[in-house]
Design a protein around this motif. Structure first.
Motif, PDB file in Angstrom:
ATOM      1  N   VAL A   1      -4.192  12.374   0.559  1.00 32.91           N
ATOM      2  CA  VAL A   1      -5.324  11.639   1.131  1.00 32.91           C
ATOM      3  C   VAL A   1      -6.635  12.308   0.737  1.00 32.91           C
ATOM      4  O   VAL A   1      -7.615  11.634   0.402  1.00 32.91           O
ATOM      5  CB  VAL A   1      -5.179  11.540   2.670  1.00 32.91           C
ATOM      6  CG1 VAL A   1      -6.475  11.104   3.315  1.00 32.91           C
ATOM      7  CG2 VAL A   1      -4.063  10.568   3.015  1.00 32.91           C
TER       8      VAL A   1
ATOM      9  N   TYR B   1      -7.527   2.766   5.393  1.00 30.35           N
ATOM     10  CA  TYR B   1      -6.635   2.932   4.250  1.00 30.35           C
ATOM     11  C   TYR B   1      -5.851   4.239   4.368  1.00 30.35           C
ATOM     12  O   TYR B   1      -4.628   4.265   4.271  1.00 30.35           O
ATOM     13  CB  TYR B   1      -7.468   2.906   2.965  1.00 30.35           C
ATOM     14  CG  TYR B   1      -6.712   3.192   1.706  1.00 30.35           C
ATOM     15  CD1 TYR B   1      -5.935   2.214   1.115  1.00 30.35           C
ATOM     16  CD2 TYR B   1      -6.784   4.439   1.098  1.00 30.35           C
ATOM     17  CE1 TYR B   1      -5.241   2.468  -0.054  1.00 30.35           C
ATOM     18  CE2 TYR B   1      -6.096   4.705  -0.073  1.00 30.35           C
ATOM     19  CZ  TYR B   1      -5.334   3.721  -0.642  1.00 30.35           C
ATOM     20  OH  TYR B   1      -4.649   3.978  -1.792  1.00 30.35           O
ATOM     21  N   ASN B   2      -6.596   5.335   4.625  1.00 26.33           N
ATOM     22  CA  ASN B   2      -5.935   6.632   4.793  1.00 26.33           C
ATOM     23  C   ASN B   2      -5.031   6.645   6.013  1.00 26.33           C
ATOM     24  O   ASN B   2      -3.990   7.297   6.012  1.00 26.33           O
ATOM     25  CB  ASN B   2      -6.985   7.738   4.929  1.00 26.33           C
ATOM     26  CG  ASN B   2      -7.838   7.850   3.690  1.00 26.33           C
ATOM     27  OD1 ASN B   2      -7.391   7.544   2.590  1.00 26.33           O
ATOM     28  ND2 ASN B   2      -9.067   8.270   3.869  1.00 26.33           N
TER      29      ASN B   2
ATOM     30  N   ALA C   1       2.582   6.387   7.677  1.00 30.99           N
ATOM     31  CA  ALA C   1       3.901   6.439   7.036  1.00 30.99           C
ATOM     32  C   ALA C   1       4.445   7.852   7.057  1.00 30.99           C
ATOM     33  O   ALA C   1       5.636   8.070   7.285  1.00 30.99           O
ATOM     34  CB  ALA C   1       3.799   5.933   5.602  1.00 30.99           C
ATOM     35  N   ALA C   2       3.564   8.836   6.824  1.00 32.57           N
ATOM     36  CA  ALA C   2       4.016  10.227   6.814  1.00 32.57           C
ATOM     37  C   ALA C   2       4.418  10.673   8.223  1.00 32.57           C
ATOM     38  O   ALA C   2       5.433  11.342   8.409  1.00 32.57           O
ATOM     39  CB  ALA C   2       2.916  11.127   6.265  1.00 32.57           C
TER      40      ALA C   2
ATOM     41  N   THR D   1       0.879  14.933   2.447  1.00 34.17           N
ATOM     42  CA  THR D   1       0.114  13.701   2.632  1.00 34.17           C
ATOM     43  C   THR D   1      -1.365  14.008   2.847  1.00 34.17           C
ATOM     44  O   THR D   1      -2.230  13.289   2.361  1.00 34.17           O
ATOM     45  CB  THR D   1       0.668  12.891   3.814  1.00 34.17           C
ATOM     46  OG1 THR D   1       2.072  12.776   3.634  1.00 34.17           O
ATOM     47  CG2 THR D   1       0.044  11.519   3.879  1.00 34.17           C
TER      48      THR D   1
ATOM     49  N   SER E   1       1.099   4.018  -2.863  1.00 32.97           N
ATOM     50  CA  SER E   1       0.401   5.290  -2.723  1.00 32.97           C
ATOM     51  C   SER E   1       1.303   6.448  -2.346  1.00 32.97           C
ATOM     52  O   SER E   1       1.217   7.516  -2.939  1.00 32.97           O
ATOM     53  CB  SER E   1      -0.704   5.148  -1.687  1.00 32.97           C
ATOM     54  OG  SER E   1      -0.140   4.760  -0.474  1.00 32.97           O
ATOM     55  N   VAL E   2       2.184   6.237  -1.382  1.00 35.79           N
ATOM     56  CA  VAL E   2       2.938   7.376  -0.900  1.00 35.79           C
ATOM     57  C   VAL E   2       3.937   7.871  -1.934  1.00 35.79           C
ATOM     58  O   VAL E   2       4.058   9.064  -2.183  1.00 35.79           O
ATOM     59  CB  VAL E   2       3.636   7.044   0.433  1.00 35.79           C
ATOM     60  CG1 VAL E   2       4.604   8.130   0.817  1.00 35.79           C
ATOM     61  CG2 VAL E   2       2.589   6.885   1.506  1.00 35.79           C
TER      62      VAL E   2
ATOM     63  N   LEU F   1       0.831  -1.194   0.000  1.00 38.75           N
ATOM     64  CA  LEU F   1       0.000   0.000   0.000  1.00 38.75           C
ATOM     65  C   LEU F   1       0.869   1.248   0.000  1.00 38.75           C
ATOM     66  O   LEU F   1       0.592   2.228  -0.691  1.00 38.75           O
ATOM     67  CB  LEU F   1      -0.857  -0.025   1.270  1.00 38.75           C
ATOM     68  CG  LEU F   1      -2.206   0.622   1.230  1.00 38.75           C
ATOM     69  CD1 LEU F   1      -3.052  -0.057   0.184  1.00 38.75           C
ATOM     70  CD2 LEU F   1      -2.856   0.500   2.589  1.00 38.75           C
ATOM     71  N   LEU F   2       1.951   1.190   0.779  1.00 38.82           N
ATOM     72  CA  LEU F   2       2.818   2.356   0.905  1.00 38.82           C
ATOM     73  C   LEU F   2       3.685   2.540  -0.326  1.00 38.82           C
ATOM     74  O   LEU F   2       3.876   3.650  -0.793  1.00 38.82           O
ATOM     75  CB  LEU F   2       3.683   2.220   2.159  1.00 38.82           C
ATOM     76  CG  LEU F   2       2.835   2.205   3.423  1.00 38.82           C
ATOM     77  CD1 LEU F   2       3.670   1.948   4.639  1.00 38.82           C
ATOM     78  CD2 LEU F   2       2.083   3.504   3.555  1.00 38.82           C
TER      79      LEU F   2
ATOM     80  N   ILE G   1      -1.597   5.462   5.223  1.00 38.69           N
ATOM     81  CA  ILE G   1      -0.817   6.465   4.493  1.00 38.69           C
ATOM     82  C   ILE G   1      -0.342   7.562   5.447  1.00 38.69           C
ATOM     83  O   ILE G   1       0.816   7.974   5.421  1.00 38.69           O
ATOM     84  CB  ILE G   1      -1.657   7.057   3.343  1.00 38.69           C
ATOM     85  CG1 ILE G   1      -2.059   5.941   2.369  1.00 38.69           C
ATOM     86  CG2 ILE G   1      -0.876   8.132   2.598  1.00 38.69           C
ATOM     87  CD1 ILE G   1      -3.022   6.390   1.306  1.00 38.69           C
TER      88      ILE G   1
END
Lengths: 271, 298
Positions: free
Chosen positions: B223, B177-178, B184-185, B219, A268-269, A264-265, B181
């Protein structure tokens, strides 16, 4: 500090419990007797747990057929998607050919176009090809997985060129290099991609709803939606149907979540 | 490398990428482009039976849509979903990510997976579950509200409650899901910065506003772009939970397109809807990117 530690953990546990409560509730109601769940206050646990709902589902409703359809379509979609996207992703990352970068830029731009835009013409196209109302028709969108190509390419970029050059000097053909050297390195991303496509095609609703007309071909979500329109009152039965539909993917995800979340990372990122 | 080697590499490159490219052109690019052409025709059930009945009608489909109140209802509903849903879901996912990222949290991976689980479940199945949870008389949601003395709400039967009801479901389904993300940020935000602000006496909210949010601004944009696109693509939720009702309060653009195309077989008009939907998504995304650029987020 310990108090803070416990209060944060307690809050997280509470939020997590609220989040999965609907799923636990679905499971619990699926074991209840007919009509038991239509009471106030709603019963939390079945008074006399039984598998009757599942027996009805697999017996008179023939949900086994839909389960099989879903399994077949998702497995084929996964195999075909891998077959199409892995070589392409590798080629876009590592093989030099004219027009490669321009083509890849176009593909990335196409990622912003939602698939539903072309659904009506795609239906007509498949009708002309005689693929409406067939497994093949349901599989078609998964062949054109731009996201998969993108994912494989990202991963391939980290393979050192020297390794491929050495194989070429040893006389390996490009096909042999892909099979013998690149594929083993790609294993984690192949698992990730396979999981994405499998879950995606299993959970997909709109396209199978459009392309599959015969009840015999219905996938689980399409069959469940049709059932829920006819049996609005049978809550216990519908919950059992929901369990049969969600449980396989939930288990698959839990078993392989490490791959899924990393993928996923990557997708998407960086994108 | 030898010239022969280069030729064989280029040949292999095309050989390996062309099956996928052919599939993309045939099943993605061609239909998307054809959608635009189809929208200028009167393709309907008669043309489906015999292509000879097909006529070019120019902008007639678009004109008819503009004069169709149900189309505007679908557009308004979708914009309401975007307007209320995007801030709601982005805030929810950011909260979850910060919670899971907290350094005081024990067993963080367990909570992370639990919060993500709804995202991988089958939409139709969970929509069925939620339709039941939101049941006016027997639903768990109204029962919990009754504990706080709140009268039962007819979630899916009252035109004023149906949209929030579906939003609650969509929020539950997608925030995980968001969250991943955002997580990670957040892990790239230096802890020292947050620590320094804390020592300076900044409270939680001030640190969020001045340390965390600026650091993860790109991010937040990503998103929200993804969530906007998701909100424009709502279909199965109203199809299963409300069938567009009550009083068409949950007809979305995509639901309208589906009915136009596959219920009434007005494929030309449906294609016009699809094309307008694409323009909507593109426009909103471009505006977001511009705003982000102006505010220096990217």
């Amino acid at each position: 500090m310990s108090l803070r530690r416990w209060s944060v953990t307690l809050l997280a546990a509470f939020v997590a419990l609220v989040t999965i409560a609907p799923l636990l509730w679905m499971l619990s109601v699926s074991f209840m007797a007919r009509g038991e769940a239509s009471a106030f206050p709603p019963p939390l646990l079945p008074s006399d747990p039984s598998l009757d709902n599942y027996r009805i589902l697999f017996g008179s409703f023939g949900i086994g057929r839909f389960l099989l359809n879903s399994l077949l379509i998702s497995t084929l979609a996964t195999a075909l998607a891998l077959l199409f996207t892995i070589p392409a992703g590798y080629a876009f990352a590592k093989l030099r050919f004219k027009g490669r970068d321009a083509t890849f830029r176009l593909l990335v731009a196409a990622l912003v176009v939602p698939g539903q835009i072309g659904m009506l013409p795609l239906f007509l196209e498949l009708k002309a090809m005689g693929l409406v109302n067939s497994y093949a028709g349901a599989l078609v969108p998964w062949l054109a997985g731009i996201f998969g190509i993108f994912l494989v390419r990202q991963y391939c970029l980290s393979i050192p060129d020297e390794m491929l050059e050495a194989a070429r000097i040893d006389g390996a053909s490009e096909g042999q290099i892909l099979r013998r050297i690149v594929l083993p390195i790609l294993t984690p991303i192949i698992v990730t991609l396979a999981l994405f496509v499998f879950l995606g095609s299993w959970n997909d609703f709109m396209w199978p709803l459009i392309i599959l007309a015969d009840q015999d071909l219905y996938t689980l979500p399409v069959a469940l939606a049709a059932m829920s329109r006819q049996h609005v009152q049978d809550n216990e039965l519908m919950m059992a149907g929901a369990v049969v539909t969600t449980l396989p993917v939930l288990i698959l995800f839990l078993a392989l979540q490490r791959f899924y979340l990393t993928g996923l990372l990557t997708g998407s990122v960086k994108g | 490398m030898s010239a022969v080697g280069r030729v064989s590499e280029a040949r292999a490159g095309w050989a390996m990428s062309s099956p996928a490219l052919a599939a993309i052109i045939l099943f993605f690019v061609l239909p998307a482009v054809a959608s635009l052409f189809l929208s200028f025709t009167d393709f309907d059930i008669y043309a489906l039976a015999d292509i000879g009945n097909l006529r070019f009608v120019g902008f007639q489909n678009y004109e008819r849509l503009i004069g169709n109140p149900l189309f505007w209802k679908a557009v308004t509903n979708t914009l309401l979903f975007v307007g209320f849903g995007v801030p709601f879901i982005v805030a929810l996912s950011l909260f979850a990510a910060m919670l899971v990222n907290s350094r005081w949290l024990k067993w963080s991976p367990v909570w992370r997976v639990a919060l993500f689980a709804p995202y991988v479940t089958t939409l139709v199945a969970t929509a069925v579950v939620w339709r039941y949870l939101l049941h006016t008389r027997y639903g768990l949601v109204n029962y919990l509200l009754s504990l706080f003395g709140i009268a039962p709400i007819d979630w899916l039967g009252d035109p004023n409650a149906s949209l929030p009801a579906i939003l609650i479901f969509v929020g539950w389904k997608t925030f995980g899901y968001n969250m991943i993300i955002f997580l990670a940020a957040l892990q790239t935000v230096p802890r020292e910065l947050d620590e320094a602000a804390r020592i300076d006496g900044a409270n939680w909210f001030t640190r969020l506003r001045h340390v965390t949010l600026p650091a993860i601004a790109p991010t937040v944009l990503l998103v929200s772009v993804l969530t906007v696109a998701g909100m424009f693509q709502l279909f199965a939720e109203p199809y299963v939970m409300t069938q567009g009702g009550p009083a068409q309060s949950t007809v979305t653009i995509l639901y309208f397109m589906y009915e136009e195309g596959f219920k009434w077989w007005n494929l030309g008009s449906g294609a016009a809807v699809a094309f307008l939907l694409f323009l909507c998504i593109l426009a909103v995304t471009l505006v977001q990117l511009r705003l982000a650029r102006r505010s220096g987020a990217i």
